[in-house]
Design an enzyme around this catalytic site. Structure first.
Site, PDB file in Angstrom:
ATOM      1  N   HIS A   1      72.449  10.779 129.561  1.00 37.38           N
ATOM      2  CA  HIS A   1      72.601  12.099 130.179  1.00 37.38           C
ATOM      3  C   HIS A   1      71.666  13.150 129.617  1.00 37.38           C
ATOM      4  O   HIS A   1      71.256  14.072 130.319  1.00 37.38           O
ATOM      5  CB  HIS A   1      74.054  12.577 130.075  1.00 37.38           C
ATOM      6  CG  HIS A   1      74.952  11.872 131.043  1.00 37.38           C
ATOM      7  ND1 HIS A   1      75.130  12.310 132.337  1.00 37.38           N
ATOM      8  CD2 HIS A   1      75.675  10.740 130.921  1.00 37.38           C
ATOM      9  CE1 HIS A   1      75.954  11.485 132.968  1.00 37.38           C
ATOM     10  NE2 HIS A   1      76.289  10.514 132.129  1.00 37.38           N
TER      11      HIS A   1
ATOM     12  N   ASP B   1      69.428  15.387 131.905  1.00 39.55           N
ATOM     13  CA  ASP B   1      69.387  16.847 131.885  1.00 39.55           C
ATOM     14  C   ASP B   1      67.951  17.359 131.779  1.00 39.55           C
ATOM     15  O   ASP B   1      67.570  18.321 132.441  1.00 39.55           O
ATOM     16  CB  ASP B   1      70.191  17.380 130.693  1.00 39.55           C
ATOM     17  CG  ASP B   1      71.692  17.371 130.970  1.00 39.55           C
ATOM     18  OD1 ASP B   1      72.467  17.654 130.036  1.00 39.55           O
ATOM     19  OD2 ASP B   1      72.090  17.079 132.122  1.00 39.55           O
TER      20      ASP B   1
ATOM     21  N   ASP C   1      66.844  16.848 146.911  1.00 39.48           N
ATOM     22  CA  ASP C   1      67.751  15.963 146.166  1.00 39.48           C
ATOM     23  C   ASP C   1      66.910  14.964 145.362  1.00 39.48           C
ATOM     24  O   ASP C   1      66.082  14.257 145.923  1.00 39.48           O
ATOM     25  CB  ASP C   1      68.680  15.242 147.152  1.00 39.48           C
ATOM     26  CG  ASP C   1      69.816  14.517 146.451  1.00 39.48           C
ATOM     27  OD1 ASP C   1      69.541  13.554 145.697  1.00 39.48           O
ATOM     28  OD2 ASP C   1      70.971  14.916 146.634  1.00 39.48           O
TER      29      ASP C   1
ATOM     30  N   GLU D   1      72.443  17.029 141.430  1.00 40.96           N
ATOM     31  CA  GLU D   1      70.991  16.850 141.431  1.00 40.96           C
ATOM     32  C   GLU D   1      70.393  17.421 142.715  1.00 40.96           C
ATOM     33  O   GLU D   1      69.328  17.006 143.181  1.00 40.96           O
ATOM     34  CB  GLU D   1      70.616  15.361 141.295  1.00 40.96           C
ATOM     35  CG  GLU D   1      71.058  14.504 142.471  1.00 40.96           C
ATOM     36  CD  GLU D   1      72.331  13.718 142.186  1.00 40.96           C
ATOM     37  OE1 GLU D   1      73.201  14.210 141.411  1.00 40.96           O
ATOM     38  OE2 GLU D   1      72.484  12.609 142.726  1.00 40.96           O
TER      39      GLU D   1
ATOM     40  N   ASN E   1      70.187   8.572 134.812  1.00 42.76           N
ATOM     41  CA  ASN E   1      71.265   8.816 133.853  1.00 42.76           C
ATOM     42  C   ASN E   1      71.760   7.525 133.234  1.00 42.76           C
ATOM     43  O   ASN E   1      71.943   7.412 132.022  1.00 42.76           O
ATOM     44  CB  ASN E   1      72.431   9.519 134.546  1.00 42.76           C
ATOM     45  CG  ASN E   1      72.359  11.027 134.415  1.00 42.76           C
ATOM     46  OD1 ASN E   1      71.731  11.542 133.504  1.00 42.76           O
ATOM     47  ND2 ASN E   1      73.000  11.721 135.338  1.00 42.76           N
TER      48      ASN E   1
END
Lengths: 126, 311
Positions: free
Chosen positions: B190, B194, B177, B220, B185
């Site tokens: 974003h 990404d 994780d 994630e 973010n």
């Protein structure tokens, strides 16, 4: 004798045959030779099948001959072979015998004509 | 193209062979139905067959039927050679699986046309297979990272869970994780988020061996399935993944961003009674332990009660 499409009469249709090999004269000769060789085996096989009464085999052999003679556009031979194939297929030994007489005659005419083309007295040109 | 001529009459066979070669094709010959059937089952079998209707052994119709029953994506295109007197049987032929027919004695132009039409259909078939494969890949993989998606990785886990006990092999899972991903973010947007996920996935995938699988499990979160692997092996891999991510910052349009991830490991070697769901829960719980212990580390679940410590 049945006349071909161009009014041609004879054991086979030269125009149709040449067309089938796309004008390849070498191939044409090879095919004729193959057929003549094949006949030396197939015809005795047919006589044997007729004598022994193996009508199933007889029908298959007639079918094969029908195919081969069809290559040359030999309509009379095709009709005779079909006659034998049908008679044998229906189990009619007497009819098969009669059909064989006719086929043998037609094949003789055909092979004579083809023999002339490839190695007999006539020059080999179509 | 490679074609098979299945014809017991050698005169016919010879003409067909000659013509086909003249038209630029490779030719294979079969003298009866059985030979034809065997030729069509081999690797690299011809893609088109000119099949005589009546042959000794197995006839053309039989071969057609068998071909149709074969479960494969690519089937050869079948042109049936039938006698003029068999025309009424043609429906039978097509129903058995033939694609087209030519009557004997054939017309070379007609045959050539039928072969060309067949080639066109074969090309279409090949194209549609490529598209199908691409769609299949799309459906089972995560669009962003290219890794197997959740459904896919869970299916891998299910499959391995069924297989491993039989093989007597331990199975391990690793949950990874990304740490503080929400703030990445929020801070950078974003698009950067990404890019970070994509790079994290890429670095981890590079560490995996061909028989190990890692997929995108959540936003994630990633799940790795390790076959024939006990906790020690899983811990070693997880550590390798941790270093791959934390070792150097991630380069993106927002600059160099240091990224870390927390890892949880669980293995059936230690926790024999675990089923699929429990194993994942245990790894998840271990991952949360890693988070609570300060992030950017690896924790291993040691017993089943760990699963309840999670939240």
């Amino acid at each position: 004798m049945i006349a071909g499409p161009g009014g041609f009469e004879g054991p086979y249709d030269e125009v149709e045959f040449l067309d089938r090999v796309e004008g390849d004269r070498e191939l044409a000769e090879e095919i004729i030779q193959l057929f003549l060789d094949q006949c030396t085996q197939t015809l005795p096989d047919i006589r044997e099948a007729l004598n022994s009464g193996d009508l199933g085999l007889l029908s298959r052999l007639a079918h094969s001959v029908k195919g081969s003679v069809g290559i040359f556009g030999a309509r009379d031979s095709v009709a005779a072979a079909l006659g034998l194939e049908t008679a044998a297929g229906e189990g009619d030994r007497a009819a098969a015998k009669a059909a064989w007489v006719r086929l043998e005659m037609e094949i003789q005419r055909l092979t004579a004509a083809l023999q002339e083309k490839v190695g007999g007295t006539a020059p080999c040109d179509f | 193209m490679r074609l098979l001529i299945a014809e017991d009459n050698i005169t016919y066979s010879r003409i067909l062979n000659s013509l086909l070669q003249k038209w630029g094709h490779e030719v294979e010959l079969a003298a009866d139905g059985v030979e034809a059937w065997e030729a069509l089952q081999r690797d690299g079998a011809p893609s088109m067959v000119i099949l005589d209707w009546m042959m000794p052994g197995m006839d053309g119709i039989d071969v057609c039927r068998r071909l149709r029953e074969l479960k494969q994506d690519i089937r050869p295109y079948v042109i049936l050679l039938s006698g003029k007197d068999q025309k009424k049987d043609l429906i039978k032929g097509i129903s058995a699986g033939a694609d087209d027919y030519v009557t004997k004695p054939f017309d070379p132009d007609e045959l050539r046309v039928r072969i060309l039409a067949g080639e066109r259909i074969l090309d279409l078939q090949a194209e549609s297979l490529i598209v199908m494969e691409a769609l299949r890949k799309q459906a089972s993989h995560d669009y962003l990272t290219g890794l197997p998606n959740r459904a896919n990785i869970m299916e891998v886990l299910r499959r391995e869970f069924a297989r491993s006990p039989r093989a007597g092999e331990p199975l391990s899972v690793v949950i990874a994780d990304v740490d503080n991903f929400k703030s990445v973010n929020d801070t950078f947007g974003h698009q950067v988020g990404d890019a970070v996920l994509t790079e994290v996935a890429r670095r981890m995938a590079r560490e995996m061996r061909s028989y190990e699988c890692i997929g995108r499990y959540g936003g994630e979160e990633f799940l790795a399935v390790l076959t024939d692997c006990n906790s020690q092996g899983a811990l070693t891999l997880a550590e390798r993944l941790r270093v791959a991510i934390a070792g150097r910052p991630i380069e993106c349009q927002a600059g160099q961003i240091p990224v870390t991830a927390s890892f949880g490991v669980a293995s059936t070697a230690e926790i024999r009674s675990a089923n699929q769901e429990t194993l994942v829960r245990l790894a998840d719980a271990a991952m949360y332990q890693a988070k609570r212990a300060g992030r950017n580390r690896v924790k291993c679940a040691t017993h089943i009660s760990d699963a309840t410590v999670a939240s």
